[in-house]
Scaffold this motif. Structure first.
Motif, short mmCIF file in Angstrom:
data_model
loop_
_atom_site.label_atom_id
_atom_site.label_comp_id
_atom_site.label_asym_id
_atom_site.label_seq_id
_atom_site.Cartn_x
_atom_site.Cartn_y
_atom_site.Cartn_z
N LEU A 76 -42.58 20.93 49.37
CA LEU A 76 -41.18 21.11 48.98
C LEU A 76 -40.82 20.33 47.71
O LEU A 76 -39.68 20.41 47.24
CB LEU A 76 -40.24 20.70 50.13
CG LEU A 76 -40.35 21.55 51.39
CD1 LEU A 76 -39.30 21.13 52.41
CD2 LEU A 76 -40.23 23.03 51.09
N LEU A 77 -41.75 19.56 47.19
CA LEU A 77 -41.55 18.85 45.93
C LEU A 77 -42.62 19.35 44.96
O LEU A 77 -43.61 18.68 44.68
CB LEU A 77 -41.66 17.33 46.12
CG LEU A 77 -40.65 16.68 47.07
CD1 LEU A 77 -40.92 15.19 47.18
CD2 LEU A 77 -39.22 16.93 46.60
N LEU B 53 -41.20 15.57 51.54
CA LEU B 53 -40.39 16.78 51.66
C LEU B 53 -38.96 16.58 51.18
O LEU B 53 -38.15 17.52 51.24
CB LEU B 53 -40.35 17.29 53.11
CG LEU B 53 -41.71 17.51 53.78
CD1 LEU B 53 -41.51 17.88 55.25
CD2 LEU B 53 -42.49 18.61 53.07
N ARG B 54 -38.62 15.40 50.65
CA ARG B 54 -37.25 15.11 50.26
C ARG B 54 -37.13 14.79 48.77
O ARG B 54 -36.48 15.49 48.03
CB ARG B 54 -36.67 13.94 51.07
CG ARG B 54 -36.54 14.23 52.56
CD ARG B 54 -35.43 15.24 52.84
NE ARG B 54 -35.37 15.57 54.25
CZ ARG B 54 -36.06 16.54 54.84
NH1 ARG B 54 -36.91 17.25 54.13
NH2 ARG B 54 -35.94 16.79 56.12
N ARG B 55 -37.76 13.72 48.35
CA ARG B 55 -37.63 13.29 46.95
C ARG B 55 -38.66 12.20 46.67
O ARG B 55 -39.21 11.59 47.59
CB ARG B 55 -36.22 12.77 46.66
CG ARG B 55 -35.81 11.57 47.50
CD ARG B 55 -34.37 11.18 47.27
NE ARG B 55 -33.94 10.10 48.13
CZ ARG B 55 -33.47 10.27 49.36
NH1 ARG B 55 -33.37 11.47 49.88
NH2 ARG B 55 -33.09 9.23 50.08
N ARG C 244 -36.17 18.44 45.26
CA ARG C 244 -36.46 19.73 45.87
C ARG C 244 -35.95 20.85 44.95
O ARG C 244 -35.13 20.63 44.05
CB ARG C 244 -35.81 19.83 47.24
CG ARG C 244 -36.39 18.85 48.23
CD ARG C 244 -35.69 18.88 49.57
NE ARG C 244 -36.12 20.02 50.38
CZ ARG C 244 -35.87 20.13 51.68
NH1 ARG C 244 -35.22 19.16 52.30
NH2 ARG C 244 -36.27 21.17 52.36
N ASP C 245 -36.43 22.04 45.21
CA ASP C 245 -36.15 23.20 44.36
C ASP C 245 -34.65 23.37 44.13
O ASP C 245 -33.86 23.46 45.07
CB ASP C 245 -36.72 24.46 45.02
CG ASP C 245 -36.55 25.69 44.16
OD1 ASP C 245 -36.61 25.56 42.92
OD2 ASP C 245 -36.36 26.79 44.73
N THR D 262 -42.17 24.21 56.85
CA THR D 262 -42.64 24.20 55.47
C THR D 262 -43.15 25.60 55.12
O THR D 262 -43.51 26.37 56.02
CB THR D 262 -43.77 23.18 55.26
OG1 THR D 262 -44.80 23.44 56.23
CG2 THR D 262 -43.27 21.76 55.43
#
Length: 425
Positions: A122-123, A156-158, A180-181, A96
């Protein structure tokens, strides 16, 4: 043959999973809490995600009290020494951005990073989507937020949130997909593309904001409800194939994503981590599936949905009226979409004992599908999909999740024996 490096990685990830479920996890949790001047009272693991090759992540409900120091500044409300607070905190072994997490120290030979929900590193749009005032300002169109609930969250995913907006006596629902970005804009494009082709996808409510895409509520009820009620016996299996036939050719120009069968070894590893006493049995299943994958016909590359099963299909009056979760729409193979449908369908009794008509539904849908693709390819790929769902039993919150996981494994094994034709039933 698995390499020594793979075996070492698997062993490390198994240790991570065990650590997150052990009392030893309190130490890194306390390290994270100290950054906010808090002291851990108790913690409960509410979600455990294991992504083979990346690492394990746990989300904890923690009860904390104020310590004697204030800690670093944060957006969290202050907590006095006598005032307990309930917070959600995550720990991960995945990589991360260091500036977005707290270094939680070592445990199980792993360096852990932590954060307070909803500040997922990450979100970055998750905090916005969890804030009622922001949601109302961006997507309310003058209405106020009467409900804001998390539907699903993969750290970290959605994430998906459901917002109910009220204006006078009128209420309507908006779903917020947090990506995510850089992923929300391609998803917006997929929605526009499929809607133009006549696929009944939810309407997008404008371009994404901070990688959050707002969608209208789809029309109808999830097909899972019909399958529980009567095995979906009023839905013609040809409807399923027809939706896939109407997928636009422009999807072929999009990036391709692996099907479930393409990652069967990784899903086998995840299953063995959840059920270590079944590791040899799982490895045998993986090897059997891999042999079948190598010797069967996958068919041509076609426009595909990528995650096509009963929870992502809406029905009304025995017709499909909604197609959800099109994140993976792009080039693929028809057999993988159909296998995704059958694999999820077969596993439903292990999810809820109320699914008593699944065998009849499996027979009806398989008998139609098997006439359109290689039967052996359909069988082994359906088994791979079911295997991918074994580890997920651990995240269900059920006290008997191991029994459910074993049942899913048995179902995956049984799918290898699907008949080669409708007459085989």
């Amino acid at each position: 043959m698995r390499s020594v490096a793979h075996e070492d990685r698997d062993s490390a990830e198994n240790a991570q999973v065990r650590f997150l479920s052990s009392p030893a996890v309190h130490q890194p949790l306390q390290v994270v809490l100290e950054q906010r001047g808090l002291r851990l009272e108790r913690a409960e693991l509410v979600d455990l995600q294991h992504r083979p090759g990346a690492g394990a992540t746990g989300v904890f409900r923690v009860h904390a009290t104020g310590a004697n120091h204030t800690g670093s500044a944060s957006s969290l409300p202050s907590v006095s020494p006598a005032e307990p607070a309930e917070l959600y905190l995550a720990l991960t072994a995945e990589k991360t951005p260091p500036e977005a997490v707290v270094d939680a120290g070592m445990g199980a030979d792993t360096r852990w990073s932590g954060w307070f929900h909803p500040h997922d590193p990450l979100l970055t749009g998750l905090a916005l989507a969890c804030d009622p005032e922001s949601v109302a300002a961006l997507w309310g169109r003058g209405a106020s937020i009467s409900e804001l609930q998390t539907v699903s969250y993969r750290p970290l995913r959605r994430a998906v949130l459901r917002a109910v907006l009220s204006e006078g006596t009128e209420r309507h629902t908006v779903f917020l997909k947090v990506m995510r970005d850089g992923l929300a804009t391609p998803l917006h494009h997929r929605h526009v593309l499929l809607a133009a082709a006549g696929i009944p996808v939810p309407t997008v409510l404008g371009p994404p904001v901070a990688d959050v895409l707002a969608l209208s509520q789809g029309d109808g009820e999830v097909l899972a409800n019909s399958i529980m009620a009567d095995g979906g016996r009023h839905l013609d299996p040809a409807e399923i194939v027809d939706v896939l036939d109407r997928m636009p050719s422009e999807l072929l120009d999009l990036p391709r994503r692996d099907a479930w069968a393409d990652r069967v070894a990784a899903y086998g590893h995840a299953a063995a981590t959840a059920l270590p006493h079944q590791a040899r049995r799982i490895q045998s299943l993986v090897e059997h599936v891999q042999r079948q994958l190598d010797s069967t016909d996958r068919g041509p590359v076609v426009p595909a949905h990528g995650d096509f099963y009963e929870a992502n299909l809406l029905v009304r009056d025995h017709r499909i009226t909604g197609v959800l979760d099109i994140d993976g729409a792009g080039p693929g193979h028809r057999v993988d979409d159909l296998a995704c449908f059958l694999g999820h369908l077969a596993v439903l009794p292990a999810v809820d004992s109320g699914y008593v008509f699944v065998w009849q539904a499996l027979r009806r849908f398989h008998s139609h599908f098997v006439e359109t693709v290689d039967p052996k390819a359909l069988a082994c790929r359906s088994a791979a999909v079911a295997l991918s769902l074994v580890a997920g039993a651990r995240d269900s919150g059920r006290s008997d999740w191991q029994s459910s996981a074993r049942q899913r494994l048995e179902i995956a094994e049984s799918l290898l024996q699907l008949p080669q034709s409708a007459a085989g039933w």
